[in-house]
Design an enzyme around this catalytic site. Structure first.
Site, mmCIF file in Angstrom:
data_model
loop_
_atom_site.group_PDB
_atom_site.id
_atom_site.type_symbol
_atom_site.label_atom_id
_atom_site.label_comp_id
_atom_site.label_asym_id
_atom_site.label_seq_id
_atom_site.Cartn_x
_atom_site.Cartn_y
_atom_site.Cartn_z
ATOM 1 N N ASN A 119 0.821 -1.210 0.000
ATOM 2 C CA ASN A 119 0.000 0.000 0.000
ATOM 3 C C ASN A 119 0.851 1.253 0.000
ATOM 4 O OD1 ASN A 119 -0.577 1.990 2.459
ATOM 5 N ND2 ASN A 119 0.167 0.054 3.328
ATOM 6 N N MET A 121 -0.980 4.296 0.538
ATOM 7 C CA MET A 121 -2.166 5.141 0.749
ATOM 8 C C MET A 121 -1.801 6.605 1.051
ATOM 9 S SD MET A 121 -4.456 2.821 0.310
ATOM 10 C CE MET A 121 -5.989 3.540 0.784
ATOM 11 N N PHE A 123 -1.820 8.230 4.221
ATOM 12 C CA PHE A 123 -2.664 8.854 5.261
ATOM 13 C C PHE A 123 -3.883 9.569 4.672
ATOM 14 C CE2 PHE A 123 1.239 9.683 8.263
ATOM 15 C CZ PHE A 123 1.373 8.313 8.445
ATOM 16 N N ASN A 148 -3.970 6.688 16.512
ATOM 17 C CA ASN A 148 -2.671 6.767 15.841
ATOM 18 C C ASN A 148 -2.614 8.090 15.062
ATOM 19 O OD1 ASN A 148 -0.882 6.403 13.498
ATOM 20 N ND2 ASN A 148 -0.681 4.284 14.159
ATOM 21 N N ASN A 181 3.015 8.051 14.990
ATOM 22 C CA ASN A 181 3.424 7.324 13.785
ATOM 23 C C ASN A 181 4.415 8.168 13.011
ATOM 24 O OD1 ASN A 181 3.723 5.798 11.542
ATOM 25 N ND2 ASN A 181 1.631 5.999 10.804
ATOM 26 N N SER A 184 5.485 5.389 8.755
ATOM 27 C CA SER A 184 4.853 5.040 7.478
ATOM 28 C C SER A 184 5.803 5.409 6.343
ATOM 29 C CB SER A 184 3.542 5.800 7.310
ATOM 30 O OG SER A 184 3.150 5.733 5.952
ATOM 31 N N ASN A 186 4.868 6.110 3.363
ATOM 32 C CA ASN A 186 4.110 6.742 2.275
ATOM 33 C C ASN A 186 3.910 8.241 2.398
ATOM 34 O OD1 ASN A 186 3.766 4.235 0.967
ATOM 35 N ND2 ASN A 186 2.217 3.708 2.500
ATOM 36 N N THR A 187 4.509 8.834 3.426
ATOM 37 C CA THR A 187 4.520 10.294 3.552
ATOM 38 C C THR A 187 5.985 10.712 3.428
ATOM 39 O OG1 THR A 187 2.586 10.315 4.993
ATOM 40 C CG2 THR A 187 4.030 12.239 5.108
ATOM 41 N N LYS A 217 5.381 4.002 17.224
ATOM 42 C CA LYS A 217 5.341 2.903 16.254
ATOM 43 C C LYS A 217 6.538 3.019 15.326
ATOM 44 C CE LYS A 217 2.384 0.516 12.931
ATOM 45 N NZ LYS A 217 1.018 0.349 12.421
ATOM 46 N N THR A 245 5.859 -3.858 13.989
ATOM 47 C CA THR A 245 6.390 -2.838 13.113
ATOM 48 C C THR A 245 5.338 -2.370 12.107
ATOM 49 O OG1 THR A 245 7.036 -4.389 11.365
ATOM 50 C CG2 THR A 245 8.677 -3.959 13.085
ATOM 51 N N ASN A 246 5.697 -1.302 11.421
ATOM 52 C CA ASN A 246 4.926 -0.833 10.282
ATOM 53 C C ASN A 246 5.295 -1.674 9.048
ATOM 54 O OD1 ASN A 246 3.348 0.962 8.618
ATOM 55 N ND2 ASN A 246 3.711 2.544 10.152
ATOM 56 N N GLY A 267 1.787 -8.270 5.645
ATOM 57 C CA GLY A 267 1.263 -9.627 5.496
ATOM 58 C C GLY A 267 2.382 -10.662 5.634
HETATM 59 C C1 FMN Z 1 -3.744 -0.636 3.571
HETATM 60 C C2 FMN Z 1 -2.898 -0.370 4.785
HETATM 61 C C3 FMN Z 1 -2.942 0.878 5.381
HETATM 62 C C4 FMN Z 1 -2.174 1.122 6.511
HETATM 63 N N1 FMN Z 1 -2.234 2.364 7.095
HETATM 64 C C5 FMN Z 1 -1.555 2.584 8.242
HETATM 65 C C6 FMN Z 1 -1.668 3.833 8.900
HETATM 66 O O1 FMN Z 1 -2.403 4.724 8.486
HETATM 67 N N2 FMN Z 1 -0.948 4.011 10.042
HETATM 68 C C7 FMN Z 1 -0.127 3.040 10.560
HETATM 69 O O2 FMN Z 1 0.484 3.246 11.612
HETATM 70 N N3 FMN Z 1 -0.018 1.843 9.955
HETATM 71 C C8 FMN Z 1 -0.696 1.601 8.818
HETATM 72 N N4 FMN Z 1 -0.594 0.378 8.206
HETATM 73 C C9 FMN Z 1 0.321 -0.629 8.778
HETATM 74 C C10 FMN Z 1 -0.385 -1.631 9.680
HETATM 75 O O3 FMN Z 1 -0.965 -1.029 10.799
HETATM 76 C C11 FMN Z 1 0.610 -2.719 10.148
HETATM 77 O O4 FMN Z 1 1.616 -2.103 10.924
HETATM 78 C C12 FMN Z 1 1.261 -3.437 8.975
HETATM 79 O O5 FMN Z 1 0.352 -3.635 7.927
HETATM 80 C C13 FMN Z 1 1.824 -4.798 9.393
HETATM 81 O O6 FMN Z 1 0.801 -5.650 9.869
HETATM 82 P P1 FMN Z 1 0.096 -6.776 8.959
HETATM 83 O O7 FMN Z 1 1.203 -7.567 8.313
HETATM 84 O O8 FMN Z 1 -0.756 -7.571 9.907
HETATM 85 O O9 FMN Z 1 -0.707 -6.041 7.948
HETATM 86 C C14 FMN Z 1 -1.341 0.102 7.055
HETATM 87 C C15 FMN Z 1 -1.324 -1.162 6.453
HETATM 88 C C16 FMN Z 1 -2.082 -1.406 5.333
HETATM 89 C C17 FMN Z 1 -2.041 -2.782 4.712
#
Ligand code: FMN
Length: 357
Positions: A119, A121, A123, A148, A181, A184, A186-187, A217, A245-246, A267
């Site tokens: 992703n 995205m 924020f 968050n 946070n 991420s 993506n910023t 985080k 982790t993120n 994932g």
């Molecule tokens: C579509 C998507 C959007 C996410 N947006 C955020 C976010 O806005 N803030 C954040 O701290 N983490 C964000 N994450 C990260 C998740 O909170 C998590 O840390 C990460 O996906 C690892 O966990 P997972 O493998 O169970 O997905 C996002 C993850 C995904 C897949």
């Protein structure tokens, strides 16, 4: 057998663009919130509440340790539906001060063969004011919620602290914990804030504004030593916990032809990377602060591995998309069995057990 199994719903969802599927799921969750009998039905089915899993953390009872990771409920719109998916707590956001639309679409991709998501995205969210109105409606809803927070994309790095200050003030009386946070991918420039002076400054300001617990985080894309150093700075500056982790920007992690060279991967592909970093953080800090592990958690065994490494709580995001809410009840039920198998009578005895032997 019911046609309404998650695997059937998933077949339909996976025919849609990932972001459209997310919006449809969101509409469903919002609708469910107006239907107490449906909520009761799904809660009975998926929500595990067991004395061995119940913990009091931040003055709040967590009936089970499996929460929803940030980014799914960016605008705090689905909180009351979360027990119906089995989660013991939820984390809303990332919320920025001003609304922003996020990065250009498409920005959400399934790496199906890898049971992973990519992703970018950025924020996308309706901003602090909107989220606050959602949280205000929940005054009597007894359920642990993390908030968050992150900076707006247009805020220059040098002014980032002002954004966090604004958000601490806005949310100081809401939720059960707040998460800074700065991890991420993506910023642009956000991860550069993972440095000593910013971490000290942001905790100083947060602690002067709110008495709510504040957690940091962190990203998975750093050495264990760097992560430990950052966590130490955060803890010394007043952090009440660490979330690790993120998503990762290590694109070499897969040869999947659908992968992109931007955004963050989560994932299954993130599982080992996230665990390895978490384990080293757990070894250092399991008895010093509250640790939440997230990244590729796909089973009770994996959740238990994180708990033994030092996690009091875990979070799931991507594998919920692949496996549905049954995964959450399976993790919780499996945890009870795994605790019993190792002779523990309560989850608290297993937290950090790897480091006590
Ligand atoms: C579509 C998507 C959007 C996410 N947006 C955020 C976010 O806005 N803030 C954040 O701290 N983490 C964000 N994450 C990260 C998740 O909170 C998590 O840390 C990460 O996906 C690892 O966990 P997972 O493998 O169970 O997905 C996002 C993850 C995904 C897949």
């Amino acid at each position: 057998m019911s046609l309404l199994t998650y695997q059937n719903i998933k077949k339909l969802f996976f025919k849609l663009e990932p972001e459209t599927a997310h919006s449809v799921a969101g509409l469903g969750l919002r609708a469910v919130q107006y239907c107490p009998s449906t909520m009761r039905y799904f809660k009975n089915r998926y929500f595990v509440s067991h004395p061995m899993l119940e913990q009091k953390i931040f003055d709040r009872v967590f009936h089970n340790p499996v929460g929803l990771g940030a980014g799914f409920d960016k605008n705090a719109q689905y909180i009351t539906a979360m027990p119906t998916l089995g989660f013991g707590f939820t984390e809303v956001g990332t919320i920025t001060p001003k609304p922003q639309s996020g990065n250009a679409k498409p920005r959400l991709f399934r790496l199906v063969e890898d049971r992973s998501i990519q992703n970018a995205m950025g924020f996308n969210n309706y901003g602090a004011y909107y989220a606050l109105q959602q949280l205000k409606k929940l005054y009597f809803f007894d359920y642990p919620v993390g908030i968050n927070i992150g900076k707006n994309k247009t805020t220059p790095e040098i002014e980032a602290l002002n954004d966090y200050e604004h958000l601490f003030r806005a949310f100081k009386d809401y939720g059960d914990y707040m998460v800074i946070n700065i991890s991420s991918p993506n910023t642009p420039g956000l991860r550069d804030l993972q440095n000593e002076s910013f971490i000290k400054a942001v905790f100083d300001i947060g602690k002067s504004i709110t008495t709510k617990p504040i957690l940091l985080k962190i990203a998975p894309d750093m050495s264990s030593q760097d992560a430990i150093n950052l966590c130490k700075i955060a803890i010394d500056s007043g952090a009440d916990g660490i979330i690790a982790t993120n998503t990762t920007i290590d694109y070499s992690i897969t040869d999947n032809p659908n992968k992109k060279d931007f955004g963050g991967i989560s994932g299954e592909l993130l599982k080992e990377k996230s665990y390895n970093l978490f384990r080293d953080i757990g070894k250092e800090f399991h008895d010093k602060t509250l640790l939440i592990s997230v990244g590729g958690i796909d089973s009770a065994e994996e959740a238990y591995r994180r708990i033994r490494a030092g996690a009091s709580l875990v979070q799931v995001f991507s594998l919920l998309i692949y496996d549905g809410p049954k995964l959450i009840s399976d993790i919780n039920q499996g945890l009870v069995s795994l605790l019993k198998k190792d002779g523990f009578s309560h989850i608290s005895e297993a937290i950090g057990a790897d480091w006590k032997e």
